[in-house]
Design a protein around this motif. Structure first.
Motif, PDB file in Angstrom:
ATOM      1  N   UNK A  59       7.515  -0.742  -1.358  1.00 45.41           N
ATOM      2  CA  UNK A  59       6.333  -0.068  -0.837  1.00 45.41           C
ATOM      3  C   UNK A  59       6.686   0.550   0.509  1.00 45.41           C
ATOM      4  N   UNK A  60       5.814   1.436   0.985  1.00 43.30           N
ATOM      5  CA  UNK A  60       6.013   1.988   2.319  1.00 43.30           C
ATOM      6  C   UNK A  60       5.295   1.157   3.374  1.00 43.30           C
ATOM      7  N   UNK A  61       4.228   0.477   2.940  1.00 47.20           N
ATOM      8  CA  UNK A  61       3.442  -0.339   3.866  1.00 47.20           C
ATOM      9  C   UNK A  61       3.276  -1.743   3.295  1.00 47.20           C
ATOM     10  N   UNK A  62       3.469  -2.736   4.166  1.00 50.49           N
ATOM     11  CA  UNK A  62       3.322  -4.131   3.765  1.00 50.49           C
ATOM     12  C   UNK A  62       2.408  -4.844   4.760  1.00 50.49           C
ATOM     13  N   UNK A  63       1.670  -5.825   4.250  1.00 49.92           N
ATOM     14  CA  UNK A  63       0.935  -6.739   5.110  1.00 49.92           C
ATOM     15  C   UNK A  63       1.321  -8.166   4.759  1.00 49.92           C
ATOM     16  N   UNK A  64       1.819  -8.892   5.755  1.00 44.98           N
ATOM     17  CA  UNK A  64       2.057 -10.326   5.633  1.00 44.98           C
ATOM     18  C   UNK A  64       0.808 -11.007   6.167  1.00 44.98           C
ATOM     19  N   UNK A  65       0.000 -11.541   5.269  1.00 44.21           N
ATOM     20  CA  UNK A  65      -1.306 -12.073   5.680  1.00 44.21           C
ATOM     21  C   UNK A  65      -1.268 -13.594   5.790  1.00 44.21           C
ATOM     22  N   UNK A  66      -1.810 -14.091   6.882  1.00 41.38           N
ATOM     23  CA  UNK A  66      -1.969 -15.527   7.099  1.00 41.38           C
ATOM     24  C   UNK A  66      -3.343 -15.912   6.576  1.00 41.38           C
ATOM     25  N   UNK A  67      -3.348 -16.712   5.512  1.00 38.46           N
ATOM     26  CA  UNK A  67      -4.601 -17.056   4.842  1.00 38.46           C
ATOM     27  C   UNK A  67      -5.214 -18.349   5.349  1.00 38.46           C
ATOM     28  N   UNK A  68      -4.380 -19.248   5.879  1.00 38.65           N
ATOM     29  CA  UNK A  68      -4.910 -20.562   6.262  1.00 38.65           C
ATOM     30  C   UNK A  68      -4.018 -21.198   7.306  1.00 38.65           C
ATOM     31  N   UNK A  69      -4.607 -22.135   8.059  1.00 39.15           N
ATOM     32  CA  UNK A  69      -3.846 -23.016   8.941  1.00 39.15           C
ATOM     33  C   UNK A  69      -4.458 -24.413   8.853  1.00 39.15           C
ATOM     34  N   UNK A  70      -3.744 -25.447   9.267  1.00 33.94           N
ATOM     35  CA  UNK A  70      -4.215 -26.819   9.049  1.00 33.94           C
ATOM     36  C   UNK A  70      -5.560 -27.128   9.690  1.00 33.94           C
ATOM     37  N   UNK A  71      -5.845 -26.487  10.833  1.00 30.37           N
ATOM     38  CA  UNK A  71      -7.085 -26.816  11.533  1.00 30.37           C
ATOM     39  C   UNK A  71      -8.237 -25.881  11.226  1.00 30.37           C
ATOM     40  N   UNK A  72      -8.049 -24.990  10.247  1.00 30.92           N
ATOM     41  CA  UNK A  72      -9.082 -23.987   9.930  1.00 30.92           C
ATOM     42  C   UNK A  72      -9.503 -23.216  11.177  1.00 30.92           C
ATOM     43  N   UNK A  99       0.845  -1.191   0.000  1.00 34.02           N
ATOM     44  CA  UNK A  99       0.000   0.000   0.000  1.00 34.02           C
ATOM     45  C   UNK A  99       0.880   1.241   0.000  1.00 34.02           C
ATOM     46  N   UNK A 100       0.429   2.273  -0.701  1.00 31.13           N
ATOM     47  CA  UNK A 100       1.148   3.549  -0.702  1.00 31.13           C
ATOM     48  C   UNK A 100       0.748   4.431   0.468  1.00 31.13           C
ATOM     49  N   UNK A 101      -0.475   4.206   0.983  1.00 34.62           N
ATOM     50  CA  UNK A 101      -0.988   5.098   2.026  1.00 34.62           C
ATOM     51  C   UNK A 101      -1.424   4.385   3.300  1.00 34.62           C
ATOM     52  N   UNK A 102      -1.326   3.049   3.345  1.00 29.19           N
ATOM     53  CA  UNK A 102      -1.759   2.307   4.508  1.00 29.19           C
ATOM     54  C   UNK A 102      -3.250   2.063   4.556  1.00 29.19           C
ATOM     55  N   UNK A 103      -3.970   2.448   3.486  1.00 30.36           N
ATOM     56  CA  UNK A 103      -5.424   2.268   3.448  1.00 30.36           C
ATOM     57  C   UNK A 103      -5.871   1.352   2.308  1.00 30.36           C
ATOM     58  N   UNK A 104      -5.429   1.651   1.109  1.00 27.91           N
ATOM     59  CA  UNK A 104      -5.777   0.829  -0.062  1.00 27.91           C
ATOM     60  C   UNK A 104      -4.669  -0.192  -0.285  1.00 27.91           C
ATOM     61  N   UNK A 105      -5.067  -1.478  -0.382  1.00 23.34           N
ATOM     62  CA  UNK A 105      -4.083  -2.555  -0.438  1.00 23.34           C
ATOM     63  C   UNK A 105      -4.206  -3.354  -1.723  1.00 23.34           C
ATOM     64  N   UNK A 106      -3.057  -3.815  -2.187  1.00 24.69           N
ATOM     65  CA  UNK A 106      -2.994  -4.642  -3.393  1.00 24.69           C
ATOM     66  C   UNK A 106      -2.197  -5.905  -3.091  1.00 24.69           C
ATOM     67  N   UNK A 107      -2.739  -7.058  -3.437  1.00 25.81           N
ATOM     68  CA  UNK A 107      -2.021  -8.325  -3.257  1.00 25.81           C
ATOM     69  C   UNK A 107      -1.051  -8.517  -4.406  1.00 25.81           C
ATOM     70  N   UNK A 108       0.225  -8.696  -4.079  1.00 29.36           N
ATOM     71  CA  UNK A 108       1.257  -8.831  -5.111  1.00 29.36           C
ATOM     72  C   UNK A 108       1.870 -10.221  -5.152  1.00 29.36           C
ATOM     73  N   UNK A 109       1.581 -11.040  -4.146  1.00 30.60           N
ATOM     74  CA  UNK A 109       2.173 -12.393  -4.116  1.00 30.60           C
ATOM     75  C   UNK A 109       1.329 -13.265  -3.203  1.00 30.60           C
ATOM     76  N   UNK A 110       1.171 -14.530  -3.586  1.00 32.56           N
ATOM     77  CA  UNK A 110       0.471 -15.506  -2.762  1.00 32.56           C
ATOM     78  C   UNK A 110       1.289 -16.796  -2.746  1.00 32.56           C
TER      79      UNK A 110
END
Length: 296
Positions: free
Chosen positions: A253-266, A216-227
């Motif tokens: 980027x100035x802002x990054x989010x490392x997102x956890x999408x899944x775990x084995x036990x849901x 994100x450039x501003x910490x508000x609008x986010x774009x996924x660049x890798x999965x």
């Protein structure tokens, strides 16, 4: 005597007829004209194409253009309706002359294309893990979602101690995945990968098994660049996991989010011991600049 004269006369006629017949055999028609010349930019070159006339009454098509003060000629056979001209540079525009010739090298009218600029060559990028650069993070640079209030504060992610841990909400403020670790820089920064270790005394069902990266450039609008791939390893517990965000690039980027999408036990919670990020070491060769140096 008369017989001799008659014989000579007949021989003269035979030679004359023979010469006339040979002239007819060696006479080459004027070349027919090709039409509808098209140019299509290619990487480091240009594709030229044309329509072949129905009579196809020519021997070859010649393409000519100027390169470094020289006229370069390329001949294409009667059966060809296109030619790719390579070894060109993006910084120049090229004009091509196209002309049909017969077997006697007699040419039809010269057709001239409009100026065309080749597509710029890209970069050859090679990953060099020995040149990775670790990026220092501090507690005030990261935010987490969600966050358990009774245990596992976010600062534990950065203390380097695999026996401490971070935990997302399970007692209140519980939310489904994705959960994330947000990194806030003061200015645009390049990152290319991450390392993490699992909580040592936690259940495997809460360990991350899929990630993605958002910018994100501003910490508000986010774009996924890798999965990442699904079902990433969640054991052995003491091992350090390394993920590359793409094979041959860093993301800026100035802002990054490392997102956890899944775990084995849901599970609606997740946990980690440590996390760190790094900039990938890359060897970058600009292929267009290399072509310019070798341009002949």
């Amino acid at each position: 005597m008369n017989k001799i004269l008659i014989s000579l006369f007949l021989m003269s006629l035979l030679i004359a007829f023979t010469n006339c017949d040979n002239d007819k055999k060696t006479e080459v028609p004027f070349p027919s004209q090709i039409s509808d010349i098209k140019t299509e930019p290619r990487v480091g070159g240009v594709l030229l194409s044309w329509d072949i006339p129905q009579d196809s009454n020519y021997f070859y098509v010649q393409t000519r253009y100027e390169k470094n003060g020289r006229t370069i000629k390329t001949n294409s056979s009667i059966f060809t309706d296109s030619v790719v001209i390579g070894g060109l540079l993006n910084k120049f525009e090229y004009v091509f002359e196209v002309q049909a010739f017969n077997e006697d090298l007699v040419g039809n009218e010269v057709l001239t294309t409009s100026a065309v600029r080749p597509i710029r060559r890209g970069k050859d990028i090679t990953y060099q893990p020995e040149s990775n650069v670790d990026i220092e993070l501090t507690d005030d640079m990261i935010d987490t979602y969600t966050q358990e209030s009774s245990e596992g504060p976010k600062k534990n992610l950065l203390d380097g101690n695999i026996n401490s841990y971070w935990h997302t909400a399970w007692s209140s403020g519980v939310a489904p995945l994705p959960h994330w670790i947000q990194i806030n820089f003061d200015e645009p920064t390049e990152i290319g990968g991450m390392r993490y270790t699992f909580r040592q005394n936690g259940d495997e069902n809460g360990r991350p098994s899929q990630w993605d990266l958002q910018v994100s450039d501003d910490g508000n609008a986010w774009t996924t660049v890798w999965t990442s791939e699904e079902n990433l390893p969640t054991s052995p517990v003491a091992s350090t996991q390394t993920l590359l965000f793409g094979e041959r690039e860093n993301f800026s980027s100035q802002y990054f989010r490392l997102r956890i999408l899944a775990n084995p036990g849901n599970r609606t919670y997740t946990h980690l011991s440590t996390i760190s990020i790094f900039k990938k070491g890359l060897s970058v060769v600009d292929l267009e600049e290399e072509a310019e140096r070798n341009y002949q």
